[in-house]
Design a protein around this motif. Structure first.
Motif, PDB file in Angstrom:
ATOM      1  N   UNK A  25       0.835  -1.207   0.000  1.00  0.00           N
ATOM      2  CA  UNK A  25       0.000   0.000   0.000  1.00  0.00           C
ATOM      3  C   UNK A  25       0.869   1.257   0.000  1.00  0.00           C
ATOM      4  N   UNK A  26       1.947   1.251   0.772  1.00  0.00           N
ATOM      5  CA  UNK A  26       2.849   2.405   0.793  1.00  0.00           C
ATOM      6  C   UNK A  26       3.526   2.584  -0.555  1.00  0.00           C
ATOM      7  N   UNK A  27       3.990   1.491  -1.143  1.00  0.00           N
ATOM      8  CA  UNK A  27       4.599   1.563  -2.474  1.00  0.00           C
ATOM      9  C   UNK A  27       3.608   2.140  -3.479  1.00  0.00           C
ATOM     10  N   UNK A  28       2.386   1.671  -3.411  1.00  0.00           N
ATOM     11  CA  UNK A  28       1.368   2.104  -4.369  1.00  0.00           C
ATOM     12  C   UNK A  28       0.969   3.560  -4.150  1.00  0.00           C
ATOM     13  N   UNK A  29       0.590   3.899  -2.925  1.00  0.00           N
ATOM     14  CA  UNK A  29       0.012   5.214  -2.670  1.00  0.00           C
ATOM     15  C   UNK A  29       1.057   6.309  -2.468  1.00  0.00           C
ATOM     16  N   UNK A  34       4.619   9.400  -5.960  1.00  0.00           N
ATOM     17  CA  UNK A  34       5.770  10.308  -5.997  1.00  0.00           C
ATOM     18  C   UNK A  34       6.516  10.197  -7.322  1.00  0.00           C
ATOM     19  N   UNK A  35       6.600   9.002  -7.869  1.00  0.00           N
ATOM     20  CA  UNK A  35       7.324   8.854  -9.137  1.00  0.00           C
ATOM     21  C   UNK A  35       6.605   9.556 -10.283  1.00  0.00           C
ATOM     22  N   UNK A 126       1.529  -1.974 -13.546  1.00  0.00           N
ATOM     23  CA  UNK A 126       1.782  -2.372 -12.153  1.00  0.00           C
ATOM     24  C   UNK A 126       0.891  -1.573 -11.210  1.00  0.00           C
ATOM     25  N   UNK A 127       0.624  -0.324 -11.537  1.00  0.00           N
ATOM     26  CA  UNK A 127      -0.246   0.499 -10.686  1.00  0.00           C
ATOM     27  C   UNK A 127      -1.652  -0.095 -10.641  1.00  0.00           C
ATOM     28  N   UNK A 133      -4.707  -5.740  -6.068  1.00  0.00           N
ATOM     29  CA  UNK A 133      -4.152  -6.523  -4.964  1.00  0.00           C
ATOM     30  C   UNK A 133      -4.502  -5.895  -3.609  1.00  0.00           C
ATOM     31  N   UNK A 134      -4.392  -4.575  -3.502  1.00  0.00           N
ATOM     32  CA  UNK A 134      -4.703  -3.890  -2.243  1.00  0.00           C
ATOM     33  C   UNK A 134      -6.200  -3.936  -1.939  1.00  0.00           C
TER      34      UNK A 134
END
Length: 158
Positions: A25-29, A34-35, A126-127, A133-134
């Motif tokens: 979730x942190x990677x996603x949100x 940020x990227x 991937x997003x 997945x989340x």
């Protein structure tokens, strides 16, 4: 007899599941959001590196959650027929079915999407896949809330 071990395994199970899905979730949100602010020329490489750093955490955490989950099921279900003949067992099967979707999506991301990362198209892929997945992981948490409030077959014998 195994109360202390069961409590420890439950804690480790929660740690494994939360480190897998919480980090996702942190990677996603946070990470992928940020990227999006990065220059287009280097964005794909940043996402590839971010997912590359996350993958070992996800794999190890999922393995810990799965191992401790199997142990907890063995303790709480007591006999295989209890899986379909008790409310607890049926709820556990529902959790496992929904979790199968989460794990399948994670496997798909790891095996098929991750190797293609480096382009904006793959980043979008991937997003979207990580969002699924989340969202399904949240459903697993809801089913888990029902599961932990349901008497186990062993509780019914008392």
């Amino acid at each position: 007899q195994l109360r202390a071990l069961a409590i420890a395994a439950d804690g480790i199970h929660i740690l494994g599941a939360s480190s897998w899905l919480g980090t996702l979730a942190i990677v996603l949100f946070a990470g992928l959001t940020a990227t999006a602010q990065s220059p287009a020329a280097g964005r794909g490489a940043i996402v590839r590196d971010l997912i590359g750093a996350f993958s070992p955490v996800a794999l190890a955490s999922a393995a810990v959650a799965a191992t401790t989950g199997v142990f907890a099921a063995w303790l709480h279900v007591a006999a295989i027929p209890n899986l379909w003949s008790t409310r607890y067992g049926v709820t556990l099967l529902v959790k496992l079915a929904v979790l199968g979707v989460v794990a399948g999506t994670g496997f798909y991301n790891w095996r098929y999407v991750k190797p293609r990362l480096g382009t904006d198209d793959a980043t979008g892929h991937i997003r979207r896949s990580a969002n699924v997945e989340v969202v399904v992981a949240v459903i697993v948490l809801l089913v888990t809330a029902v599961l932990v409030a349901t008497p186990t077959p062993l509780d019914m014998e008392m």
